[in-house]
Design an enzyme around this catalytic site. Structure first.
Site, PDB file in Angstrom:
ATOM      1  N   GLY A   1       0.890  -1.014   0.068  1.00 31.15           N
ATOM      2  CA  GLY A   1      -0.060  -0.057   0.022  1.00 31.15           C
ATOM      3  C   GLY A   1       0.788   1.153   0.026  1.00 31.15           C
ATOM      4  O   GLY A   1       0.718   2.255  -0.845  1.00 31.15           O
ATOM      5  N   HIS A   2       1.723   1.194   0.799  1.00 29.85           N
ATOM      6  CA  HIS A   2       2.965   2.288   1.043  1.00 29.85           C
ATOM      7  C   HIS A   2       3.558   2.543  -0.302  1.00 29.85           C
ATOM      8  O   HIS A   2       3.792   3.577  -0.933  1.00 29.85           O
ATOM      9  CB  HIS A   2       3.811   2.225   2.058  1.00 29.85           C
TER      10      HIS A   2
ATOM     11  N   GLY B   1      -3.272   7.316   0.883  1.00 33.77           N
ATOM     12  CA  GLY B   1      -3.944   6.273   0.512  1.00 33.77           C
ATOM     13  C   GLY B   1      -5.457   6.363   0.791  1.00 33.77           C
ATOM     14  O   GLY B   1      -5.872   7.024   1.984  1.00 33.77           O
TER      15      GLY B   1
ATOM     16  N   LYS C   1      -7.300   4.147   1.723  1.00 33.82           N
ATOM     17  CA  LYS C   1      -7.343   3.046   2.892  1.00 33.82           C
ATOM     18  C   LYS C   1      -7.953   3.896   3.980  1.00 33.82           C
ATOM     19  O   LYS C   1      -8.905   3.699   4.830  1.00 33.82           O
ATOM     20  CB  LYS C   1      -6.385   2.268   2.992  1.00 33.82           C
TER      21      LYS C   1
ATOM     22  N   GLN D   1      -8.590  10.440   6.936  1.00 24.76           N
ATOM     23  CA  GLN D   1      -7.656  11.091   7.017  1.00 24.76           C
ATOM     24  C   GLN D   1      -7.530  11.835   5.731  1.00 24.76           C
ATOM     25  O   GLN D   1      -6.955  13.072   5.587  1.00 24.76           O
ATOM     26  CB  GLN D   1      -6.686  10.306   7.092  1.00 24.76           C
TER      27      GLN D   1
ATOM     28  N   VAL E   1      -4.738  -0.656  -1.642  1.00 23.40           N
ATOM     29  CA  VAL E   1      -4.238  -1.763  -2.010  1.00 23.40           C
ATOM     30  C   VAL E   1      -4.576  -2.746  -1.096  1.00 23.40           C
ATOM     31  O   VAL E   1      -4.660  -2.726   0.077  1.00 23.40           O
ATOM     32  CB  VAL E   1      -2.663  -1.758  -2.080  1.00 23.40           C
TER      33      VAL E   1
ATOM     34  N   MET F   1      -4.311  -3.814   3.235  1.00 24.39           N
ATOM     35  CA  MET F   1      -3.102  -3.904   3.837  1.00 24.39           C
ATOM     36  C   MET F   1      -3.065  -2.824   4.532  1.00 24.39           C
ATOM     37  O   MET F   1      -3.522  -1.832   4.525  1.00 24.39           O
ATOM     38  CB  MET F   1      -1.940  -3.628   2.432  1.00 24.39           C
ATOM     39  N   SER F   2      -2.276  -3.150   5.762  1.00 25.04           N
ATOM     40  CA  SER F   2      -2.170  -2.294   6.910  1.00 25.04           C
ATOM     41  C   SER F   2      -0.877  -2.751   7.641  1.00 25.04           C
ATOM     42  O   SER F   2      -0.820  -4.083   8.011  1.00 25.04           O
ATOM     43  CB  SER F   2      -3.401  -2.293   7.625  1.00 25.04           C
ATOM     44  N   SER F   3      -0.138  -2.032   8.220  1.00 23.22           N
ATOM     45  CA  SER F   3       0.986  -2.537   9.028  1.00 23.22           C
ATOM     46  C   SER F   3       0.249  -3.150  10.274  1.00 23.22           C
ATOM     47  O   SER F   3       0.894  -4.042  10.799  1.00 23.22           O
ATOM     48  CB  SER F   3       1.944  -1.090   9.545  1.00 23.22           C
TER      49      SER F   3
HETATM   50  P1  AMP Z   1       0.525   4.752   7.600  1.00 25.40           P
HETATM   51  O1  AMP Z   1       1.886   4.228   7.552  1.00 25.40           O
HETATM   52  O2  AMP Z   1      -0.499   3.705   7.937  1.00 25.40           O
HETATM   53  O3  AMP Z   1       0.406   6.124   8.489  1.00 25.40           O
HETATM   54  O4  AMP Z   1       0.120   5.288   6.182  1.00 25.40           O
HETATM   55  C1  AMP Z   1       1.053   6.146   5.290  1.00 25.40           C
HETATM   56  C2  AMP Z   1       0.118   6.133   4.105  1.00 25.40           C
HETATM   57  O5  AMP Z   1      -0.274   5.043   3.417  1.00 25.40           O
HETATM   58  C3  AMP Z   1      -1.194   6.822   4.472  1.00 25.40           C
HETATM   59  O6  AMP Z   1      -1.558   7.701   3.173  1.00 25.40           O
HETATM   60  C4  AMP Z   1      -2.156   5.637   4.103  1.00 25.40           C
HETATM   61  O7  AMP Z   1      -3.432   5.836   3.672  1.00 25.40           O
HETATM   62  C5  AMP Z   1      -1.568   4.902   3.003  1.00 25.40           C
HETATM   63  N1  AMP Z   1      -1.864   3.671   3.110  1.00 25.40           N
HETATM   64  C6  AMP Z   1      -1.832   2.689   4.037  1.00 25.40           C
HETATM   65  N2  AMP Z   1      -2.295   1.441   3.801  1.00 25.40           N
HETATM   66  C7  AMP Z   1      -2.728   1.281   2.437  1.00 25.40           C
HETATM   67  C8  AMP Z   1      -3.290   0.644   1.503  1.00 25.40           C
HETATM   68  N3  AMP Z   1      -3.873  -0.788   1.804  1.00 25.40           N
HETATM   69  N4  AMP Z   1      -3.633   1.005   0.285  1.00 25.40           N
HETATM   70  C9  AMP Z   1      -3.271   2.268  -0.002  1.00 25.40           C
HETATM   71  N5  AMP Z   1      -2.685   2.995   0.904  1.00 25.40           N
HETATM   72  C10 AMP Z   1      -2.425   2.782   2.002  1.00 25.40           C
END
Ligand code: AMP
Length: 287
Positions: free
Chosen positions: A33-34, A144, A146, A150, A173, A181-183
């Site tokens: 995703g990132h 994203g 997702k 935000q 993604v 997808m997510s951390s």
């Molecule tokens: P984070 O590391 O969770 O703060 O996410 C950083 C960026 O990645 C943010 O803009 C999120 O929306 C994006 N992001 C996280 N997961 C996904 C995903 N599965 N698909 C698309 N973008 C994502």
């Protein structure tokens, strides 16, 4: 690629470069995703900055700040292989000081949905992005879908604080089974991972009920019932159908030109979110 950790280094780099700069803010523990955000930026700009910073201000006191996954070395390797220009990974002291007096406070949008359950979360997001936007001075920043609330909030932030930055939304993604997808998916056991697809499945199920049902009350009732029956271990926090611009609840799907379903739920104590635009057939196509 340069790995920078101080504001001074970043400023020095920024003052040297000409041409458009794309910016991808993240909290690391990178996944596809990132990387989709970074790839889009690399396509659009000669320079791409990715920040990796687990922002303490956007975590509540009982949230997972301490245990949030931190995988800087492999993140940096991934971004280098992609061709990113700069990774900015500051320590907390570089971004905040104990004497700090400035906070940001957002109103309506920050209190809806996730904001209603994670008090102060979006204020923390807005503050760190304001700092990062000043430091990176990007032409374009990538977010994203997702984290849909935000993205809407960032669009408002940039508009109201007059940041000369274009915000680009990147579609969610997903894993092959549909899980966004997510951390935080890394926290799940194999059993939890199998349950986590519930969020996506519920969104998809609701879509199949359109246009049979057009009142959101009916769609949400059916969706909740589906979730409870098929995935009894998943604890729903909220399920809502909103107008994607205002994020306000709607009653009838024709009330909005762009209706979207939002969902948040806990799986094994891990908070997961997802969302999807609802496709509504034109009046004459409806059965
Ligand atoms: P984070 O590391 O969770 O703060 O996410 C950083 C960026 O990645 C943010 O803009 C999120 O929306 C994006 N992001 C996280 N997961 C996904 C995903 N599965 N698909 C698309 N973008 C994502």
């Amino acid at each position: 690629m340069e790995l920078l950790t101080t504001r001074a280094e970043l400023r020095a780099w920024r003052n040297k470069v000409h041409g458009s700069v794309g910016f991808v803010p993240t909290m690391g523990a990178l996944h596809e995703g990132h990387l989709a955000l970074a790839r889009q930026s690399l396509k659009d700009n000669p320079w791409t900055v990715v920040s990796i910073f687990v922002n303490p201000r956007q975590f509540g006191p009982n949230e997972d700040y301490e245990r949030y996954p931190r995988t800087l070395e492999s993140d940096v390797r991934l971004l280098e292989s992609l061709g990113v220009s700069v990774v900015f990974a500051p320590p907390v002291e570089e971004m905040y000081s104990p004497e700090d007096e400035v906070v940001l406070s957002l109103t309506r949008l920050s209190r809806l949905w996730c904001g209603g359950y994670r008090l102060g979360h979006f204020d923390g997001v807005a503050l760190v992005l304001t700092k990062l936007f000043h430091l990176v001075a990007p032409t374009t920043a990538y977010f994203g879908e997702k984290d849909f609330q935000q993205v809407r909030l960032v669009e408002k932030l940039v508009e109201e604080l007059f940041f000369p930055i274009r915000i680009v939304r990147v579609p969610t993604v997903r894993e092959p089974d549909g899980l966004a997808m997510s951390s935080r998916n890394a926290y799940l056991s194999p059993r939890g991972r199998a349950q986590a697809v519930a969020l996506y499945k519920t969104l998809e199920y609701i879509q199949t009920l359109v246009p049979q049902y057009m009142l959101t009350e009916d769609l949400l009732r059916e969706g909740r019932q589906y979730l409870e029956t098929r995935f009894p271990e998943v604890k729903l926090e909220y399920l809502a159908i909103v107008d994607e611009y205002s994020l306000e609840r709607i009653e009838h799907l024709r009330q909005s030109a762009a209706p979207r379903i939002l969902i948040a739920a806990y799986v094994e104590g891990v908070r997961l979110i997802d969302n999807m635009p609802l496709r509504v057939p034109e009046e004459e196509e409806a059965v």
